[in-house]
Design a protein around this motif. Structure first.
Motif, short mmCIF file in Angstrom:
data_model
loop_
_atom_site.label_atom_id
_atom_site.label_comp_id
_atom_site.label_asym_id
_atom_site.label_seq_id
_atom_site.Cartn_x
_atom_site.Cartn_y
_atom_site.Cartn_z
N PRO A 33 46.49 31.20 -12.07
CA PRO A 33 45.16 31.71 -12.44
C PRO A 33 44.98 31.82 -13.94
N ASP A 84 39.81 29.10 -13.14
CA ASP A 84 38.89 30.15 -12.72
C ASP A 84 37.51 29.52 -12.55
N ASP A 106 36.35 33.30 -6.82
CA ASP A 106 37.66 33.32 -7.46
C ASP A 106 38.58 34.21 -6.64
N TYR A 110 42.37 35.86 -10.24
CA TYR A 110 41.71 34.75 -10.93
C TYR A 110 40.42 35.26 -11.58
#
Length: 275
Positions: A33, A84, A106, A110
């Motif tokens: 992430p 992201d 997300d 993230y």
């Protein structure tokens, strides 16, 4: 004999050490992430609304809802393991420009999303966004789209609901299967906390499924996606082979673009027949 015993003990210790390291580091290997500040302002070329949904455990999931004036339908998009929404929102514009609304989230850790990761959380959060879609659209107009890591989540969500269609880009038979192939000499099945057994979930799906996979994919091998496709009946399902396609460039190929157009057109045709 003593040297042999020492060598065996050394190899055993190294084996256990590597296995232990993989157990504790598996999330860093699976999830890549990037974080965004809470006050970050998104900017896209198509109209959108930023949304925040709260999970039962208090985690807050950030998402983007692209909206058209008269959409052909909606796509709930579950993205890959890196980046992201600044990246994935732009990737989703491919579908928005085809006059579809798109809802994309997300995952935990993230972007702006919070909460602790787990396989159960990935599934429940995926369902949370599906339920958000249900509040805004008829289920007969919902297409689920999974890419890479997201294919396991999308497949699970499809198995629990009745969407119109499921589309899988670079799918895997299971994350456990990928782990065994990548680390064939380690007991991956003993310590992997994210097996993501798509082959189990897909057997419970009633809607048509479309698969897209490149033959040169080095992240999720082509054979893994094909194995998943072969685990279900070919009736209503389709597999698009992108010759020369890698993991992140399928949209550069005419086979992919034409295949997506064909699939989306089939929904539009079905909608017209229902009128």
């Amino acid at each position: 004999m003593v040297k042999l015993k020492k060598a065996v003990l050394f190899l055993l210790a190294a084996y256990l050490l590597i296995s232990t390291m993989l157990y504790f580091l598996q999330e860093k290997l699976i999830f890549l992430p990037s974080k965004l500040p809470s006050d970050y302002t998104y900017s896209f070329t198509q109209p959108f609304e930023e949304i925040f949904l709260t999970a039962d455990d208090g985690a807050v999931l950030n998402g983007i809802h692209f909206k058209q004036e008269q959409p052909e339908g909606v796509i709930v998009y579950y993205h890959g393991n890196a980046g992201d929404l600044t990246r994935w929102g732009n990737i989703a514009l491919f579908f928005v420009e085809k006059n579809y609304d798109v809802i994309i989230m997300d995952y935990r850790t993230y972007g702006k999303s919070t909460g602790k990761l787990s396989e159960e959380a990935l599934f429940s959060d995926g369902q949370l966004f599906y339920e958000y879609a249900l509040k805004n659209y008829d289920e007969s107009g919902i297409t689920l789209y999974g890419r890479s890591l997201g294919t396991g989540i999308a497949t699970w969500v499809a198995s629990q609901n009745k969407p119109f269609r499921l589309i899988l880009e670079t799918p895997y038979y299971s994350l456990l299967d990928l782990g065994k192939n990548r680390f064939p000499y380690l007991p991956v099945q003993w310590f992997l906390r994210y097996p993501l057994k798509s082959y189990e979930y897909i057997s419970e799906i009633s809607c048509p499924i479309a698969f897209f996979h490149g033959t040169e994919d080095r992240v999720v091998p082509y054979k893994s996606g094909l194995r998943l496709f072969n685990s279900v009946s070919e009736d209503k399902n389709s597999f698009f082979t992108i010759k020369g396609g890698h993991h992140n460039n399928l949209n550069e190929f005419e086979v992919y673009r034409d295949g997506i157009q064909k699939i989306l057109s089939s929904y539009q045709s079905n909608k017209s027949e229902d009128k």
